[in-house]
Design a protein around this motif. Structure first.
Motif, PDB file in Angstrom:
ATOM      1  N   LYS A 117     -49.322 -87.977  63.705  1.00  0.00           N
ATOM      2  CA  LYS A 117     -48.801 -89.147  64.412  1.00  0.00           C
ATOM      3  C   LYS A 117     -48.141 -90.090  63.415  1.00  0.00           C
ATOM      4  O   LYS A 117     -48.461 -90.095  62.238  1.00  0.00           O
ATOM      5  CB  LYS A 117     -49.934 -89.858  65.153  1.00  0.00           C
ATOM      6  N   GLY A 118     -47.239 -90.899  63.903  1.00  0.00           N
ATOM      7  CA  GLY A 118     -46.575 -91.870  63.033  1.00  0.00           C
ATOM      8  C   GLY A 118     -45.391 -91.263  62.306  1.00  0.00           C
ATOM      9  O   GLY A 118     -44.726 -90.348  62.804  1.00  0.00           O
ATOM     10  N   ALA A 119     -45.133 -91.758  61.080  1.00  0.00           N
ATOM     11  CA  ALA A 119     -43.971 -91.329  60.303  1.00  0.00           C
ATOM     12  C   ALA A 119     -44.028 -89.833  60.012  1.00  0.00           C
ATOM     13  O   ALA A 119     -45.082 -89.290  59.669  1.00  0.00           O
ATOM     14  CB  ALA A 119     -43.898 -92.118  59.004  1.00  0.00           C
ATOM     15  N   LYS A 120     -42.912 -89.194  60.152  1.00  0.00           N
ATOM     16  CA  LYS A 120     -42.814 -87.759  59.899  1.00  0.00           C
ATOM     17  C   LYS A 120     -41.797 -87.522  58.792  1.00  0.00           C
ATOM     18  O   LYS A 120     -40.590 -87.544  59.032  1.00  0.00           O
ATOM     19  CB  LYS A 120     -42.403 -87.025  61.181  1.00  0.00           C
ATOM     20  N   LEU A 121     -42.285 -87.327  57.576  1.00  0.00           N
ATOM     21  CA  LEU A 121     -41.403 -87.140  56.427  1.00  0.00           C
ATOM     22  C   LEU A 121     -40.572 -85.876  56.579  1.00  0.00           C
ATOM     23  O   LEU A 121     -41.095 -84.809  56.904  1.00  0.00           O
ATOM     24  CB  LEU A 121     -42.218 -87.065  55.134  1.00  0.00           C
ATOM     25  N   SER A 122     -39.283 -85.983  56.319  1.00  0.00           N
ATOM     26  CA  SER A 122     -38.366 -84.861  56.531  1.00  0.00           C
ATOM     27  C   SER A 122     -38.612 -83.719  55.548  1.00  0.00           C
ATOM     28  O   SER A 122     -38.150 -82.602  55.768  1.00  0.00           O
ATOM     29  CB  SER A 122     -36.917 -85.334  56.408  1.00  0.00           C
ATOM     30  N   GLN A 123     -39.338 -83.983  54.447  1.00  0.00           N
ATOM     31  CA  GLN A 123     -39.544 -82.938  53.449  1.00  0.00           C
ATOM     32  C   GLN A 123     -40.768 -82.064  53.733  1.00  0.00           C
ATOM     33  O   GLN A 123     -41.034 -81.124  53.000  1.00  0.00           O
ATOM     34  CB  GLN A 123     -39.685 -83.563  52.055  1.00  0.00           C
ATOM     35  N   ILE A 124     -41.502 -82.336  54.794  1.00  0.00           N
ATOM     36  CA  ILE A 124     -42.709 -81.558  55.082  1.00  0.00           C
ATOM     37  C   ILE A 124     -42.331 -80.121  55.449  1.00  0.00           C
ATOM     38  O   ILE A 124     -41.637 -79.883  56.439  1.00  0.00           O
ATOM     39  CB  ILE A 124     -43.523 -82.205  56.209  1.00  0.00           C
ATOM     40  N   TYR A 125     -42.774 -79.190  54.622  1.00  0.00           N
ATOM     41  CA  TYR A 125     -42.464 -77.764  54.780  1.00  0.00           C
ATOM     42  C   TYR A 125     -40.960 -77.507  54.896  1.00  0.00           C
ATOM     43  O   TYR A 125     -40.528 -76.576  55.565  1.00  0.00           O
ATOM     44  CB  TYR A 125     -43.209 -77.174  55.982  1.00  0.00           C
ATOM     45  N   LYS A 126     -40.191 -78.340  54.235  1.00  0.00           N
ATOM     46  CA  LYS A 126     -38.740 -78.133  54.276  1.00  0.00           C
ATOM     47  C   LYS A 126     -38.356 -77.022  53.305  1.00  0.00           C
ATOM     48  O   LYS A 126     -38.763 -77.022  52.143  1.00  0.00           O
ATOM     49  CB  LYS A 126     -37.996 -79.416  53.899  1.00  0.00           C
ATOM     50  N   ARG A 127     -37.547 -76.091  53.791  1.00  0.00           N
ATOM     51  CA  ARG A 127     -37.117 -74.979  52.960  1.00  0.00           C
ATOM     52  C   ARG A 127     -35.758 -75.285  52.333  1.00  0.00           C
ATOM     53  O   ARG A 127     -34.897 -75.929  52.937  1.00  0.00           O
ATOM     54  CB  ARG A 127     -37.058 -73.685  53.775  1.00  0.00           C
ATOM     55  N   LEU A 128     -35.600 -74.843  51.124  1.00  0.00           N
ATOM     56  CA  LEU A 128     -34.354 -75.054  50.405  1.00  0.00           C
ATOM     57  C   LEU A 128     -33.224 -74.243  51.021  1.00  0.00           C
ATOM     58  O   LEU A 128     -33.460 -73.279  51.758  1.00  0.00           O
ATOM     59  CB  LEU A 128     -34.527 -74.641  48.938  1.00  0.00           C
ATOM     60  N   GLU A 129     -31.991 -74.652  50.704  1.00  0.00           N
ATOM     61  CA  GLU A 129     -30.799 -73.896  51.093  1.00  0.00           C
ATOM     62  C   GLU A 129     -30.174 -73.339  49.816  1.00  0.00           C
ATOM     63  O   GLU A 129     -29.846 -74.095  48.903  1.00  0.00           O
ATOM     64  CB  GLU A 129     -29.823 -74.792  51.841  1.00  0.00           C
ATOM     65  N   ALA A 130     -29.998 -72.041  49.770  1.00  0.00           N
ATOM     66  CA  ALA A 130     -29.607 -71.365  48.533  1.00  0.00           C
ATOM     67  C   ALA A 130     -28.310 -71.889  47.948  1.00  0.00           C
ATOM     68  O   ALA A 130     -28.149 -71.964  46.725  1.00  0.00           O
ATOM     69  CB  ALA A 130     -29.498 -69.862  48.771  1.00  0.00           C
ATOM     70  N   ASP A 131     -27.374 -72.269  48.803  1.00  0.00           N
ATOM     71  CA  ASP A 131     -26.046 -72.643  48.328  1.00  0.00           C
ATOM     72  C   ASP A 131     -25.861 -74.145  48.148  1.00  0.00           C
ATOM     73  O   ASP A 131     -24.745 -74.619  47.973  1.00  0.00           O
ATOM     74  CB  ASP A 131     -24.975 -72.092  49.269  1.00  0.00           C
ATOM     75  N   LYS A 132     -26.939 -74.900  48.175  1.00  0.00           N
ATOM     76  CA  LYS A 132     -26.858 -76.351  48.017  1.00  0.00           C
ATOM     77  C   LYS A 132     -27.844 -76.811  46.946  1.00  0.00           C
ATOM     78  O   LYS A 132     -28.783 -76.092  46.607  1.00  0.00           O
ATOM     79  CB  LYS A 132     -27.189 -77.056  49.339  1.00  0.00           C
ATOM     80  N   GLY A 140     -48.167 -85.708  46.663  1.00  0.00           N
ATOM     81  CA  GLY A 140     -48.101 -85.446  48.100  1.00  0.00           C
ATOM     82  C   GLY A 140     -49.009 -84.290  48.472  1.00  0.00           C
ATOM     83  O   GLY A 140     -49.297 -83.412  47.649  1.00  0.00           O
ATOM     84  N   GLY A 141     -49.452 -84.292  49.703  1.00  0.00           N
ATOM     85  CA  GLY A 141     -50.362 -83.256  50.166  1.00  0.00           C
ATOM     86  C   GLY A 141     -49.647 -82.031  50.674  1.00  0.00           C
ATOM     87  O   GLY A 141     -48.536 -81.708  50.246  1.00  0.00           O
ATOM     88  N   GLY A 142     -50.288 -81.355  51.617  1.00  0.00           N
ATOM     89  CA  GLY A 142     -49.739 -80.117  52.147  1.00  0.00           C
ATOM     90  C   GLY A 142     -48.349 -80.291  52.721  1.00  0.00           C
ATOM     91  O   GLY A 142     -48.048 -81.274  53.388  1.00  0.00           O
ATOM     92  N   GLY A 143     -47.491 -79.343  52.423  1.00  0.00           N
ATOM     93  CA  GLY A 143     -46.136 -79.374  52.954  1.00  0.00           C
ATOM     94  C   GLY A 143     -45.132 -80.105  52.109  1.00  0.00           C
ATOM     95  O   GLY A 143     -43.960 -80.206  52.484  1.00  0.00           O
ATOM     96  N   THR A 144     -45.547 -80.612  50.927  1.00  0.00           N
ATOM     97  CA  THR A 144     -44.623 -81.406  50.101  1.00  0.00           C
ATOM     98  C   THR A 144     -44.255 -80.716  48.794  1.00  0.00           C
ATOM     99  O   THR A 144     -43.702 -81.344  47.898  1.00  0.00           O
ATOM    100  CB  THR A 144     -45.240 -82.777  49.762  1.00  0.00           C
TER     101      THR A 144
END
Length: 366
Positions: free
Chosen positions: A261-276, A285-289
């Motif tokens: 609940k509350g703020a949802k950080l955009s980097q949580i379990y965010k996968r990289l893009e190979a060409d960027k 940071g905890g899990g997902g960071t």
């Protein structure tokens, strides 16, 4: 035409506060090696994190347990520095960003870490180096409604320096990571020189994460390259997240969604893009960071994070796995520091270089 200060500059003696693992110092050494205009000499460094100090000593030329002080700057005896080097040519301080980061509560000057820049001011007044380089997160420009940065800039100028603050986007200088940091360069007013922001070298040709991690494969026995053992549920979740997506915008089955609940950080379990370029590498940071591979369902290793921060594979981080992660995330990318040091030295020597007109931050918030 700026006057030449010293055509035969041979050494720059550098002192550091909040030195971290040595990103700035290592970048300065790279600048010395490339330009052949100067030799960097380590004078002293202060940081309050034991493993970080060990890393600095292990990797920075000239550093030793006698010159690297692992102490709290608030209780540190400045006389210790005089005993080693009564004068320095340059001073660097990446004062802690915790209270200025947009990710945190942004307490600014009212927080525990916000006022720590004043110890850098104290060092400038005591040692009067020819130049300084100060670093912090971009969020500092909006902390306390802009009053924090206005106060800091005013005090740096009052210490006797002509200052050039600029929000550097390091991906525009060849760092394979979207890392945006405020760098303040100051030149002693008595030298009658003005530092100008170096022109970006990679503005339309960013280095990608694939360039950084796969063009030259990392040896399996490289320092700090232990892989994290991901839980089955994390592996399953990552398999549903496409490159560039995170836990909030991916199409996840109900049992894999996060109950937050509350703020949802955009980097949580965010996968990289190979060409960027990578998104910003953080130190905590905890899990997902932990920054996630674009192809394999796993977090990056610390060595891979260090690559994205432009540390060479020969740079060995000391301490526990989580301590190393902290050090990497808190560091200044050496390649970014190299670009700035090159420009500083050329300014001092009166050597022209390609530069841009930077937007002024003076008076911001007042």
């Amino acid at each position: 035409m700026q006057k030449q200060v010293n055509k035969r500059m041979k050494k720059i003696k550098l002192g550091e506060f909040f030195s971290g693992p040595g990103g700035i110092a290592y970048g300065a050494h790279l600048a010395a090696k490339k330009t052949q205009l100067f030799e960097l000499e380590h004078a002293w460094a202060v940081d309050n994190h034991a493993s970080t100090c060990e890393t600095y000593i292990r990797n920075i030329k000239g550093a030793s347990p006698d010159s690297v002080f692992c102490e709290d700057i608030k209780t540190f005896n400045f006389q210790n520095l005089n005993n080693i080097a009564s004068n320095i040519d340059g001073f660097a301080f990446g004062f802690p960003c915790n209270d200025f980061s947009l990710v945190g509560q942004q307490k600014g000057m009212h927080g525990q870490f916000g006022p720590l820049y004043t110890y850098g001011i104290k060092a400038l007044k005591q040692f009067q180096p020819s130049f300084f380089i100060a670093e912090n997160v971009g969020g500092i420009t909006s902390a306390n409604n802009g009053d924090a940065i206005a106060k800091i800039l005013h005090e740096l100028e009052a210490a006797g320096y002509s200052i050039t603050p600029h929000l550097y986007k390091f991906e525009e200088y060849g760092v394979p990571q979207a890392r945006h940091r405020l760098i303040i360069v100051g030149i002693k007013k008595s030298l009658d020189l003005i530092f100008r922001v170096p022109t970006p070298t990679h503005k339309n040709k960013f280095k990608s994460v694939a360039d950084a991690l796969e063009a030259r494969p990392i040896a399996s026995n490289a320092y700090n390259h232990d892989k994290t053992i991901q839980s089955p549920v994390v592996v399953e979740r990552l398999k549903h997240i496409l490159p560039g997506q995170n836990a909030w915008n991916a199409s996840l089955p109900k049992h894999l969604k996060l109950n937050v609940k509350g703020a949802k950080l955009s980097q949580i379990y965010k996968r990289l893009e190979a060409d960027k370029p990578s998104y910003t590498i953080t130190g905590s940071g905890g899990g997902g960071t932990h920054v996630y591979h674009w192809r394999e369902p796993r977090a990056l290793t610390n060595r891979e994070r260090a690559r994205l921060q432009t540390f060479p594979d020969s740079f060995e981080f000391m301490g526990s796995k989580e301590s190393v992660r902290r050090q990497i995330g808190m560091a200044v990318p050496p390649l970014g520091a190299k670009v700035i040091f090159e420009a500083v030295v050329k300014t001092l020597l009166g050597i022209p270089y390609s530069s841009i007109d930077a937007p002024s931050l003076h008076g911001k918030g007042r």
